[in-house]
Motif scaffolding. Structure first.
Motif, PDB file in Angstrom:
ATOM      1  N   LYS A 121      -1.752   6.936   0.900  1.00 30.97           N
ATOM      2  CA  LYS A 121      -3.161   7.283   0.748  1.00 30.97           C
ATOM      3  C   LYS A 121      -4.083   6.060   0.749  1.00 30.97           C
ATOM      4  N   THR A 168      -4.373   3.778  -1.482  1.00 34.56           N
ATOM      5  CA  THR A 168      -4.961   3.642  -2.814  1.00 34.56           C
ATOM      6  C   THR A 168      -5.237   2.182  -3.141  1.00 34.56           C
ATOM      7  N   LYS A 193      -5.576  -0.206  -6.224  1.00 34.12           N
ATOM      8  CA  LYS A 193      -5.328  -0.297  -7.660  1.00 34.12           C
ATOM      9  C   LYS A 193      -4.735  -1.663  -7.964  1.00 34.12           C
ATOM     10  N   LYS A 206       0.821  -1.210   0.000  1.00 34.40           N
ATOM     11  CA  LYS A 206       0.000   0.000   0.000  1.00 34.40           C
ATOM     12  C   LYS A 206       0.850   1.252   0.000  1.00 34.40           C
TER      13      LYS A 206
END
Length: 428
Positions: free
Chosen positions: A198, A200, A202, A195
């Motif tokens: 933030k 995120t 994806k 990770k």
């Protein structure tokens, strides 16, 4: 391996520098002082090592994760205040390793907002660093100092604020997602996350390689190896960032944002015992660094690795069981520590650093620059001082891949050390 030697080496191997390098005599005095302190009940805390990593927050700042390994006499657990009340942390930013121009600096309070205790001896410090004006990268030199003394430990870290690489933005975290994993290996069935700051979500493309990489060649072998230009991919799949992951098969895993990316995040997934080696078929292989070709072929070709390995060690020690046991213990302790410290895209014992560490032991001091490490071994029975130079090489899987500069002139140093192993003369 003696404790003082291991402490010194761990400081240096993970990118930490002590301004007061110890000679053998000084190290002995330090060991005597620690023994006296422990006996008298003095509440000493020693920094064994620092390892650090940055992650991009945005175009103007990065988050720094710094793990500090500590110890107290007699293996007493380190309390929170033993660390936060006893030490201070500050840093300076420079344009590069060669420059002394100061681009920025900061003092980091060691408090509950910045420090997390990971275990009885390990702490994680997290803080932010702002981008210097007109600079997309910098070298951060951090200094942890003991209050009221002149003792300090340094750690250098190259930081990129434009975050061109996946590993500049994403990192491996332990299953809680709170602690960065500052290593290139995990064990089968461990749970982890990949990770960014933030969190995120994806997709990342993952390639798994089953390739069995070769161990390091002799320091005297100046003939380049014909390494394969490509590796055969065993399996491919897609994972999501910020989502718990478990790898169920051993191998080298390579994660990228796009299948055409030249760099990504590499990860060695090993059996549950790693970095310790316990399987007889595994234990056979590291002895190649101290064996003759015929011995290696016999060990690798055997159907019963355990019996062959027992015969091998007993034969070297002329049947002296106690000597064989002691030498085996010292040898495989070094193999385990090499795996712990130097695993990159392959097991640590197979790397050039791992080979030198196993045979020669921890260096007396390490000199580091941007793309080079020099391990210095001082006075030994057969030499006054010897250097081993490791050059950083570009590698798609990891950033800390180093290769040894090989010379035939190492022969009068290397062969006596190998003979010391073969006669049981190497001590902890």
């Amino acid at each position: 391996m003696n404790r003082i030697g291991l402490i010194l080496f761990f400081l240096l191997a993970v990118g930490t520098f002590s301004e007061a390098q110890q000679t053998s005599k000084t190290k002995k005095r330090k060991g005597d002082a620690q023994t006296t302190a422990a006996a008298s009940g003095v509440d000493d805390v020693t920094i064994l090592g620092i390892k650090s990593k940055f992650l991009s927050k945005d175009t103007n700042s990065v988050a720094i994760f710094m793990r500090v390994d500590l110890s107290k006499p007699n293996n007493i657990p380190v309390r929170w205040k033993d660390f936060t009340d006893k030490f201070t942390l500050n840093y300076v930013l420079y344009p590069d390793f060669a420059s002394r121009e100061r681009l920025g600096y900061g003092n980091i309070p060691l408090n509950e907002q910045n420090v997390v205790q990971l275990s009885a001896t390990k702490f994680m410090i997290r803080f932010d660093v702002k981008r210097p004006v007109n600079h997309a990268s910098a070298v951060m030199l951090a200094e942890i100092s003991e209050i009221g003394t002149t003792k300090k430990v340094l750690n250098d870290l190259a930081v990129r604020f434009n975050a061109p690489k996946l590993s500049d933005r994403f990192a491996l975290f332990e299953r809680t997602g709170q602690v960065v994993m500052l290593q290139n290996y995990v064990n089968v069935n461990d749970t982890l996350l990949i990770k960014d700051i933030k969190k995120t979500v994806k997709p990342l493309y993952v390639m798994r390689y089953k390739h069995d990489f070769e161990a390091a060649s002799s320091p005297m072998n100046t003939t380049p190896r014909n390494a394969p230009r490509t590796l055969g991919v065993d399996t491919t799949f897609i994972i999501n960032t910020s989502t718990p992951l478990t790898f169920k098969e051993e191998g080298l895993y390579y994660m990228t944002e796009d299948t055409t990316d030249a760099t990504g995040i590499g990860l060695v997934v090993s059996n549950k015992r790693f970095p310790k080696m316990t399987r007889p078929a595994e234990l056979v292989r590291p002895v190649m660094y101290m064996s003759q070709n015929q011995e290696i072929n016999e060990l690798l070709g055997t159907k019963d690795a355990k019996k062959s390995l027992d015969r091998y060690w007993l034969s070297l020690m002329n049947g002296n069981t106690d000597l064989a046991k002691r030498t085996i213990s010292v040898f495989y302790n070094r193999v385990e520590e090499a795996n712990r410290l130097f695993t990159t895209y392959k097991e640590g014992w197979k790397t050039d650093k791992g080979m030198i560490f196993i045979v020669m032991g921890p260096p007396d001091r390490v000199q580091r620059s941007k793309d080079r490490e020099v391990w210095v071994y001082s006075q030994r029975a057969n030499f006054s001082e010897i250097n081993f130079t490791f050059n950083r090489r570009a590698n798609q899987f990891v950033e800390d891949h180093y290769e040894l500069q090989r010379y035939v002139e190492y022969q009068p140093i290397w062969y006596p050390m190998v003979e010391a192993w073969r006669t049981g003369a190497v001590r902890d």
